[in-house]
Enzyme design. Structure first.
Site, mmCIF file in Angstrom:
data_model
loop_
_atom_site.group_PDB
_atom_site.id
_atom_site.type_symbol
_atom_site.label_atom_id
_atom_site.label_comp_id
_atom_site.label_asym_id
_atom_site.label_seq_id
_atom_site.Cartn_x
_atom_site.Cartn_y
_atom_site.Cartn_z
ATOM 1 N N LYS A 296 5.038 23.557 -12.750
ATOM 2 C CA LYS A 296 4.343 22.318 -12.391
ATOM 3 C C LYS A 296 4.231 22.173 -10.874
ATOM 4 O O LYS A 296 3.189 21.773 -10.354
ATOM 5 C CB LYS A 296 5.043 21.103 -13.014
ATOM 6 C CG LYS A 296 4.329 19.826 -12.644
ATOM 7 C CD LYS A 296 4.267 18.785 -13.695
ATOM 8 C CE LYS A 296 3.218 17.745 -13.282
ATOM 9 N NZ LYS A 296 3.219 16.546 -14.081
ATOM 10 N N HIS B 267 -3.388 19.171 -24.700
ATOM 11 C CA HIS B 267 -3.332 17.704 -24.674
ATOM 12 C C HIS B 267 -4.595 17.036 -25.216
ATOM 13 O O HIS B 267 -4.564 15.844 -25.521
ATOM 14 C CB HIS B 267 -3.065 17.202 -23.258
ATOM 15 C CG HIS B 267 -1.616 17.332 -22.851
ATOM 16 N ND1 HIS B 267 -0.966 18.546 -22.811
ATOM 17 C CD2 HIS B 267 -0.693 16.405 -22.478
ATOM 18 C CE1 HIS B 267 0.292 18.355 -22.418
ATOM 19 N NE2 HIS B 267 0.475 17.069 -22.215
ATOM 20 N N ASN C 255 -3.060 20.156 -18.761
ATOM 21 C CA ASN C 255 -3.533 19.451 -19.961
ATOM 22 C C ASN C 255 -3.634 20.386 -21.159
ATOM 23 O O ASN C 255 -4.154 19.990 -22.207
ATOM 24 C CB ASN C 255 -4.910 18.820 -19.702
ATOM 25 C CG ASN C 255 -4.843 17.741 -18.643
ATOM 26 O OD1 ASN C 255 -3.763 17.234 -18.354
ATOM 27 N ND2 ASN C 255 -5.964 17.417 -18.049
ATOM 28 N N HIS D 220 5.053 12.565 -28.329
ATOM 29 C CA HIS D 220 4.101 13.236 -27.447
ATOM 30 C C HIS D 220 4.217 14.759 -27.574
ATOM 31 O O HIS D 220 3.214 15.458 -27.743
ATOM 32 C CB HIS D 220 4.352 12.793 -26.004
ATOM 33 C CG HIS D 220 3.429 13.446 -25.017
ATOM 34 N ND1 HIS D 220 2.089 13.155 -24.946
ATOM 35 C CD2 HIS D 220 3.650 14.419 -24.087
ATOM 36 C CE1 HIS D 220 1.528 13.902 -24.011
ATOM 37 N NE2 HIS D 220 2.453 14.676 -23.464
ATOM 38 N N ARG E 244 -4.943 21.764 -11.574
ATOM 39 C CA ARG E 244 -4.022 20.853 -12.262
ATOM 40 C C ARG E 244 -4.440 20.575 -13.708
ATOM 41 O O ARG E 244 -3.608 20.255 -14.553
ATOM 42 C CB ARG E 244 -3.922 19.542 -11.465
ATOM 43 C CG ARG E 244 -2.858 18.623 -12.036
ATOM 44 C CD ARG E 244 -2.495 17.503 -11.090
ATOM 45 N NE ARG E 244 -1.392 16.737 -11.653
ATOM 46 C CZ ARG E 244 -0.569 15.965 -10.971
ATOM 47 N NH1 ARG E 244 -0.716 15.857 -9.665
ATOM 48 N NH2 ARG E 244 0.408 15.318 -11.573
ATOM 49 N N LYS F 206 1.686 11.547 -10.319
ATOM 50 C CA LYS F 206 0.776 10.691 -11.092
ATOM 51 C C LYS F 206 1.499 9.397 -11.443
ATOM 52 O O LYS F 206 2.643 9.427 -11.908
ATOM 53 C CB LYS F 206 0.325 11.385 -12.371
ATOM 54 C CG LYS F 206 -0.837 12.348 -12.152
ATOM 55 C CD LYS F 206 -1.447 12.799 -13.468
ATOM 56 C CE LYS F 206 -2.620 13.725 -13.206
ATOM 57 N NZ LYS F 206 -3.162 14.320 -14.443
ATOM 58 N N GLU G 110 6.501 20.673 -23.711
ATOM 59 C CA GLU G 110 5.920 20.815 -22.363
ATOM 60 C C GLU G 110 6.494 22.055 -21.666
ATOM 61 O O GLU G 110 5.820 22.700 -20.864
ATOM 62 C CB GLU G 110 6.179 19.561 -21.523
ATOM 63 C CG GLU G 110 5.485 18.292 -22.017
ATOM 64 C CD GLU G 110 3.985 18.216 -21.668
ATOM 65 O OE1 GLU G 110 3.454 19.138 -21.027
ATOM 66 O OE2 GLU G 110 3.361 17.224 -22.081
ATOM 67 N N GLU H 59 -6.238 17.104 -8.949
ATOM 68 C CA GLU H 59 -6.935 17.601 -10.137
ATOM 69 C C GLU H 59 -8.442 17.682 -9.927
ATOM 70 O O GLU H 59 -9.235 17.216 -10.748
ATOM 71 C CB GLU H 59 -6.616 16.682 -11.333
ATOM 72 C CG GLU H 59 -6.783 17.368 -12.666
ATOM 73 C CD GLU H 59 -6.196 16.566 -13.825
ATOM 74 O OE1 GLU H 59 -5.078 16.023 -13.679
ATOM 75 O OE2 GLU H 59 -6.844 16.496 -14.861
ATOM 76 N N HIS I 254 -3.480 14.335 -27.532
ATOM 77 C CA HIS I 254 -3.612 12.885 -27.310
ATOM 78 C C HIS I 254 -4.302 12.222 -28.487
ATOM 79 O O HIS I 254 -3.925 11.113 -28.900
ATOM 80 C CB HIS I 254 -4.429 12.618 -26.041
ATOM 81 C CG HIS I 254 -3.616 12.730 -24.787
ATOM 82 N ND1 HIS I 254 -4.158 13.113 -23.584
ATOM 83 C CD2 HIS I 254 -2.305 12.517 -24.554
ATOM 84 C CE1 HIS I 254 -3.209 13.122 -22.660
ATOM 85 N NE2 HIS I 254 -2.081 12.772 -23.223
ATOM 86 N N ARG J 209 0.817 -1.232 0.000
ATOM 87 C CA ARG J 209 0.000 0.000 0.000
ATOM 88 C C ARG J 209 0.839 1.265 0.000
ATOM 89 O O ARG J 209 0.407 2.318 0.464
ATOM 90 C CB ARG J 209 -0.966 0.027 1.191
ATOM 91 C CG ARG J 209 -1.973 -1.102 1.159
ATOM 92 C CD ARG J 209 -3.136 -0.832 2.092
ATOM 93 N NE ARG J 209 -4.062 -1.969 2.065
ATOM 94 C CZ ARG J 209 -3.923 -3.043 2.833
ATOM 95 N NH1 ARG J 209 -2.943 -3.119 3.686
ATOM 96 N NH2 ARG J 209 -4.786 -4.015 2.738
HETATM 97 N N1 GLY Z 1 0.900 15.455 -16.960
HETATM 98 C C1 GLY Z 1 -0.107 16.253 -16.374
HETATM 99 C C2 GLY Z 1 -0.162 16.151 -14.899
HETATM 100 O O1 GLY Z 1 0.788 15.717 -14.277
HETATM 101 O O2 GLY Z 1 -1.150 16.509 -14.322
#
Ligand code: GLY
Length: 373
Positions: free
Chosen positions: A231, A260, A257, A276, A253, A147, A189, A241, A264, A125
């Protein structure tokens, strides 16, 4: 003796704050980052980076002397992000008797960070993880913000969790051998961060000869630091998010995007032949065109998207085979994430992102035509 300044520390001020170190020699801090009490270190690393891993282990003999080091070799790229690879890692951790006080270290690009972070998030966990990103894209995006995830037959990143690292080491020396196209892809990015939050990034790109954006250059270092600060600030305010209700003062957050949604869709439609960052670059121009139609974004800002991205060698228009209708249905998959309408992050002006929910099909199509060739 290195002529580079000491690494810069950027703190990600979430509930469990951690530092991102940026600069040549950041990797030297790895031993100091390993949690006290750890006895075992599991290094998650793709096959193609084995040579680099050997160099790291040679450079830091204390790692092998003081810890029980296991290498979890994974496939290269997105191929690694499967339940089977995660399961093989769990088996290896079980065989090693990996405990809650031990630590996972990822060494690789964004797929390694995602998979290794997911294994760390799920083993017992949650055990500590340190990320050592080896691509520009992973340094400014995947390694920061917690993430983690794997892909399934149904789609990308559908299984995962938020699991923040205890530290991130962005050693710019690791970019020395990165192919130029991968470095340029990562710059998408960085430039995205400039448009959504820090226009000084755009000024710096415009003032720098793109040929000078190399692993050794102070300009690249400043760009990386600025993008990571963007970031770090965004995830510190909205780790999971959840902030960006339509009409909210700041999309949280979700801002990350930017570019994106179409990005995507065209990346997938190309069978991942488009990198990407290349797809995101086109996606950024698309949302700028969309914002010009739906919110009156200044034409000069739209043109600046094209000029800054093109300056570093990124594409700004789409010449692929997918039709607008095909891409629209791919983009609509995003609506599953929230509510029933398609959402985009757009700009009101430089560094003023907002959510655009449910634009008309006419506007979506007109913006697509403006980026098609
Ligand atoms: N790659 C977008 C984020 O980390 O929220």
């Amino acid at each position: 003796m290195s002529t580079h300044p000491a690494p810069t520390t950027i703190t990600v001020a979430t509930a469990a704050p951690y530092d991102v170190l940026v600069g040549h020699g950041a990797l030297d801090r790895l031993p100091a980052l390993l949690p006290a009490g750890a006895q075992r270190v599991a290094v998650v690393c793709p096959e193609s980076l084995e040579g680099l891993l050997d160099r790291v282990l040679d450079a830091y003999p204390a790692l092998a002397e003081e810890y029980d080091v296991t290498v979890l070799q994974i496939p290269d790229g997105e191929e690694a992000k499967t339940a089977e690879t995660a399961s093989a890692c769990w088996d290896a951790l079980g065989e090693e008797g990996f405990t809650r006080s031990d630590v996972v270290v990822t060494l690789g690009g964004g797929a390694t960070t995602d998979l290794g972070g997911f294994v760390a998030a799920t083993w017992l966990r949650g055990v500590a993880v340190v990320h050592v990103p080896t691509t520009l894209l992973a340094m400014v995006d995947a390694a920061v913000g917690g993430k983690t995830g794997i892909n399934t037959d149904v789609g990308k990143n559908l299984v995962g969790s938020f699991h923040e690292p205890v530290g991130v080491l962005c050693d710019l020396a690791l970019l020395d051998t990165l192919p130029r196209e991968e470095l340029v892809s990562g710059l998408a990015e960085v430039i995205k961060a400039g448009f959504i939050a820090d226009p000084a990034i755009l000024d710096l790109v415009e003032a720098t000869d793109p040929a000078d954006l190399t692993a050794d250059s102070p300009a690249l270092r400043e760009l990386v630091e600025r993008a990571i600060r963007v970031k770090a600030d965004v995830v510190a305010g909205d780790l999971k998010e959840t902030a960006g209700a339509a009409g909210a003062a700041h999309p949280g957050r979700e801002t990350l995007n930017y570019g994106h949604t179409l990005g995507h869709a065209i990346e997938r439609a190309s069978g991942y032949a488009l990198r990407h960052g290349e797809a995101v670059a086109i996606g950024c121009v698309y949302v700028a065109e969309l914002a010009a139609r739906t919110g009156g974004l200044d034409a000069a800002v739209v043109e600046r998207h094209r000029s800054v991205l093109a300056r570093v060698g990124l594409p700004t228009s789409y010449g692929g085979e997918a039709t607008f209708e095909e891409l629209l249905s791919a983009m609509a998959v995003d609506k599953k994430a929230r509510g029933s309408v398609i959402r985009f992050v757009v700009l009101e002006d430089l560094a003023r992102p907002v959510v655009l929910a449910g634009p008309s099909e006419d506007d979506l199509r007109a913006a697509f035509e403006a980026v098609s060739r």
